[in-house]
Structure formats: structure tokens, C-alpha cells
Design an enzyme around this catalytic site. Structure first.
Site, PDB file in Angstrom:
ATOM      1  N   TYR A  65       0.837  -1.200   0.000  1.00  9.08           N
ATOM      2  CA  TYR A  65       0.000   0.000   0.000  1.00  9.08           C
ATOM      3  C   TYR A  65       0.878   1.258   0.000  1.00  9.08           C
ATOM      4  O   TYR A  65       1.824   1.377   0.776  1.00  9.08           O
ATOM      5  CB  TYR A  65      -0.924   0.040   1.221  1.00  9.08           C
ATOM      6  N   GLY A  72      -5.022   6.212  -0.058  1.00  8.99           N
ATOM      7  CA  GLY A  72      -6.365   6.350   0.480  1.00  8.99           C
ATOM      8  C   GLY A  72      -7.361   5.494  -0.268  1.00  8.99           C
ATOM      9  O   GLY A  72      -7.164   4.292  -0.457  1.00  8.99           O
TER      10      GLY A  72
END
Length: 518
Positions: A65, A72
Site C-alpha cells: 500500500y 487512500g
């Protein structure tokens, strides 16, 4: 070492996994201390392991990530391998949308130190080069020009911290010796090479609570001094009003065991020893703004230890996302960027501090009013004879104190209850911690202005009480304070403008010019 070198020497604040204090950040902000990254080989190896682990994970797994995905709500967007290196630079670029006043140089130094503190814990997967670059900026006095508005306090202080990330890479602008300079020029002239951010480093810099935490450290320092100053002002107001110091009796306060409140009462006893009072002729009970002053100031005194714990825990936390465990070699996704503890501390602090303004406002109202000041002139005017008719003393100053107090009280609405859903409902519950911290600093500014006005008032009041009652004299601590104030403030005999003295007194307050209680 020459004497001048000793005088200019700064203490070193070492950044590693050890615990830092509010005072460490305040001293760096004020230029009294220097941020130094630990040179311990074991520590530096630990930092490097985190960066190396991320590199290996990227090669072997390819799915991290904020490294190989968007940010987000865009975490489902996969980034092609050939574009991964550009992603951190896009993050700080599109967050370059802050507005409002820029943070002051002192606030900016605190922000850089706070972010360095978090990244130095070794759970962010960043390189030593990044940590050293932040320390270099501080050492060279190159401070990112950071707009104060644009953060909701989760996912951290993204927009304001983007200005730090950009400057580390030689983009945007910096403060240098009070002037605005392009970052690329400033870094080049300082011999600092701009960074090319590694995977996750943009996210690590921006995805945290450094701005709100830095402001909270500065707010705590100012609030603690105001608590002491308001106590000293209360003592001088009580003397001015010929008050009853038995209200601060030790036995009386022993039956209500709030430690901070008891400490305030003890300070007042040291300023107004009851053995010097004649009981006969004293009023049985003074009005609340004098009699209950320990109960008002004591709320802040008792809350400060809680505020310190919350602020220092946040300061000493790894608060970005994801957390990188270099020893367990795991990537942990969470929400440590959420600034709820700082938001609550700042909302609570601004409430307790604003109450000091309200207390001082009431004390001043008593002192200037002949119905309540027990024989002193109207508006505490020092004029005598025929000229007393055209002089108005502190009449306008009392109006200004009322205005500053009202504005401070208006700002006590808690910011933390105004959470908004942002960023495609990914950030659907946010802390508002940075807004709370900015509000708290504004409240502190207003209360410091009230305190400056009250210093003029009690200096005048003590002088007039001694003039009206030559047998009365303030006790040692109050007599010393009166002399220190007299060095700065002449008696207001003829009407004069007071704003130059008020501004000077505000600066005295912010520099903690007076030693107040042990």
C-alpha cells in the site's frame, strides 16, 4: 572554548528510540537546542533494516500500500512498476493546496522536530538519508514555508506536511533568515543535495500527526506559564482589593483534594501570608473571582499532567501508515495517523485557558469599579486634584480585556466534534486535531493579552492601595513583582496610550521574563 562559545552553545536533543519531552521540542523551536540524529551503529542499522526490508518486499511481492498502489481510497489502483519511483513525488505535489497564514519559524522548527521524532522510531521504513535531511534543514535554518490551513487531522497532517516533503526534494519555498527563498536555491547555497524519495517515504513524511503535535507542545509550554502568571496576578488583585487571604487557608483546601488546585492555593498563601492580616475589619467573604481563583486556575493545573501525557505519547509514537516492523519483517496497516488524543487535549486546554481570561476579566471589573474596589479611585486613575476630572485611567483597557475575553470564550467550541467525511468516504471519521491546536494557540494569544492588561492593572492597583493606605505593604514576592513591573510600566497618572506597553508585556509573558514560584 571562549566565553562567547559557551554563551552561544546549544544543548543537543538526540533523536532515536528514546523518549523525548515537550521541552525538547520547545527548545528546538526557540533555537535553544539542536536536533541531532543518533550516531549509534546499532540504531542506524535498525533504521536501515526497515528500508532494506521494504526494498526486498517490493522485489519479491510487489504489492505494498502506498508504494505500488494509490493512496487512500485509491488503494485499489495498482501502479505499474516503472512508475513506482514517481509516486511519492506525486503525493506531495497534489497536496500542495494549503492556504491561510504560514506557520511561524518557531512553529515550523517544532513541526520538523516532531516529524523527525516519529520517523526516528524506526517503524516507517524510511532511509537514514531522509532522517538526516530533516536534521540538516533544522541545522541550516532552512524552514519550509507551510500554510496553516488544510488538515483535518487524519490521515494525519497531509497537506501541511507536503511542504516539508517538497522542500526535502528542493521544491517550493523556505524561510531563511526571515526571508522567503526558493528551496532549490537555498539547498544549493547550503551545500545540501535534494532528495529523491524512496518508495513509501512521501507517505511516511506526510501521513502523521507532526503539525498538531508540534503546536500542542508549544501550547502546553505557554499554558503552563499562564497558569502561574494568573496565580500571581490574583495575589496582586487580592492585595489591590484589600482582600481576605484566609480564603486560601491550608486546612480549608485540605478537604478538597485536587492536587493542582491545592498547589495554586499554596502559591497564593506564599504571596499573601495570613499572619500579616488583621481579621477585624476584613470582609467575611470576597467575591468569587478572588475567593474561588484556586478553583478556576486549579482546573488547568490539574489538567496539565494529563495534557502532557497525551502530547508526549503522541510525540513519541510512530504515527504513519502502514507501520513497518523491521525485525518481524511485517507490514501492519492501521490508523495511527488519527490525531484524536491531541484534538481532545487541545480542546480541553483551550477551555481551561479561556477560563483564566474570564477570571482576570472579572477581577479587573472589580478593581476599576468604586462600588467594589474598597476606596480606590474610579478606573484606578492615578490623577489627583482638579485634573482627576479629565483623566479616565484604565476605563478603555477594561473594555479591551472584555473584548479579548469574549473572543477567547467564543473559540472554546470543541473542534473535535466537527468531524467530516472526506476523500471519497475513506477518511470518513477525522480528528480535527490541527484545527483544535490552532484554535488553542489563538486562545492562548488572547489570554496572554488579557494577562498583559491585568499586569498593568495590578501594578496600578497595588501602587494606589499603598498610596491610600501607607501602612500596607505587599509581602516579599509581591513587592518584588511590583518592582519588576514598575521597571516596565509607569504609574498611569495622566491618560496615555498603553498599547506599546501591552505589546512589550505580551513579549515578556511569552519569554517567561518573570520567575514565578518554585
Amino acid at each position: 572554548m571562549h566565553l562567547a562559545d559557551l554563551t552561544n552553545a546549544k544543548r543537543e536533543v538526540r533523536f532515536d528510540r528514546n523518549r523525548l519531552t515537550i521541552e525538547d521540542i520547545v527548545d528546538i523551536a526557540a533555537g535553544r537546542a539542536q536536533a541531532v540524529l543518533s550516531g549509534d551503529p546499532a540504531y542506524r542499522a535498525m533504521i536501515q533494516r526497515g528500508a532494506d526490508f521494504l526494498d526486498r518486499l517490493l522485489r519479491e511481492d510487489g504489492n505494498i500500500y502506498g508504494v505500488t498502489t494509490g493512496y487512500g481510497d485509491s488503494c485499489t489502483v495498482n501502479v505499474p512498476a516503472e512508475l513506482v519511483a514517481e509516486l511519492p513525488h506525486h503525493l506531495y505535489t497534489y497536496h500542495g493546496c494549503g492556504l491561510g497564514e504560514h506557520f511561524s519559524p518557531a512553529q515550523t522548527r517544532a513541526i520538523l522536530a516532531s516529524r523527525l521524532a516519529s520517523l526516528s522510531k524506526g517503524y516507517s521504513g524510511v532511509s537514514l538519508d531522509l532522517l538526516e535531511q530533516i536534521a540538516r534543514l533544522l541545522d541550516a535554518g532552512l524552514l519550509p514555508l507551510i500554510p496553516s490551513e488544510g488538515s483535518v487531522g487524519a490521515s494525519g497532517d497531509l497537506t501541511p506536511l507536503s511542504y516539508l516533503a517538497a522542500v526535502l526534494c528542493g521544491e517550493r519555498e523556505v524561510w531563511r533568515d526571515g526571508e522567503t527563498v526558493p528551496a532549490a536555491q537555498a539547498l544549493a547555497e547550503a551545500g545540501i543535495t535534494p532528495l529523491r524519495l524512496r518508495p513509501k517515504e512521501g507517505l511516511a513524511i506526510m501521513n502523521g500527526t507532526a503539525v498538531m503535535t508540534a503546536l500542542a507542545c508549544l501550547a502546553y509550554d505557554r499554558a503552563e506559564y499562564l497558569m502561574r502568571l494568573c496565580t500571581r496576578i490574583t495575589a496582586m488583585a487580592s492585595f489591590t482589593l484589600d482582600g481576605n487571604a484566609h480564603h486560601f487557608n491550608e486546612v480549608l483546601f485540605s478537604v478538597k483534594p485536587h492536587g493542582g488546585m491545592q498547589q495554586v492555593a499554596a502559591w497564593l498563601r506564599s504571596d499573601l501570608p495570613t499572619e500579616l492580616l488583621e481579621r477585624n475589619g476584613k470582609r467575611l467573604q470576597d467575591r468569587y473571582s478572588i475567593r474561588c481563583a484556586p478553583h478556576v486556575i486549579g482546573v488547568l493545573a490539574d489538567a496539565l499532567p494529563f495534557f502532557r501525557t497525551s502530547i508526549e505519547n503522541e510525540l513519541n509514537s510512530a504515527n504513519d501508515n502502514p507501520i513497518i516492523d523491521p525485525d518481524g519483517e511485517t507490514v501492519l496497516h492501521g490508523g495511527h495517523f488519527y490525531g484524536g488524543h491531541i484534538a481532545f487535549a487541545m480542546d480541553g486546554m483551550k477551555n481551561a485557558v479561556a477560563n483564566l481570561a474570564d477570571l482576570m476579566d472579572r477581577q479587573m471589573a472589580l478593581m476599576v469599579d468604586t462600588r467594589y474596589n474598597h476606596g480606590l479611585p474610579s478606573n484606578l486613575s492615578g490623577a489627583t486634584g482638579p485634573r482627576a476630572a479629565i483623566n479616565h485611567g484604565l476605563k478603555a483597557l477594561q473594555i479591551s480585556v472584555s473584548a479579548w475575553t469574549a473572543e477567547a470564550l467564543k473559540l472554546t467550541m470543541p473542534a473535535s466534534v466537527f468531524s467530516r467525511s472526506t476523500e471519497c468516504h475513506n477518511q470518513d471519521k477525522v480528528s480535527m486535531g490541527t484545527i483544535a491546536a490552532r484554535d488553542c494557540l489563538r486562545v492562548l494569544e488572547l489570554v496572554e493579552q488579557c494577562a498583559a492588561a491585568l499586569l498593568v492593572t495590578v501594578r496600578q492597583g497595588v501602587h494606589l492601595r499603598c498610596r491610600e493606605n501607607p501602612d500596607m505593604a505587599p509581602h516579599a514576592a509581591l513587592a518584588q513583582m511590583q518592582q519588576l513591573l514598575a521597571d516596565d510600566i509607569a504609574v498611569v497618572a495622566e491618560d496615555r496610550r498603553l498599547d506599546p506597553e501591552l505589546r512589550m508585556l505580551v513579549q515578556r509573558i511569552r519569554s517567561k521574563a518573570w520567575e514565578l514560584y518554585a
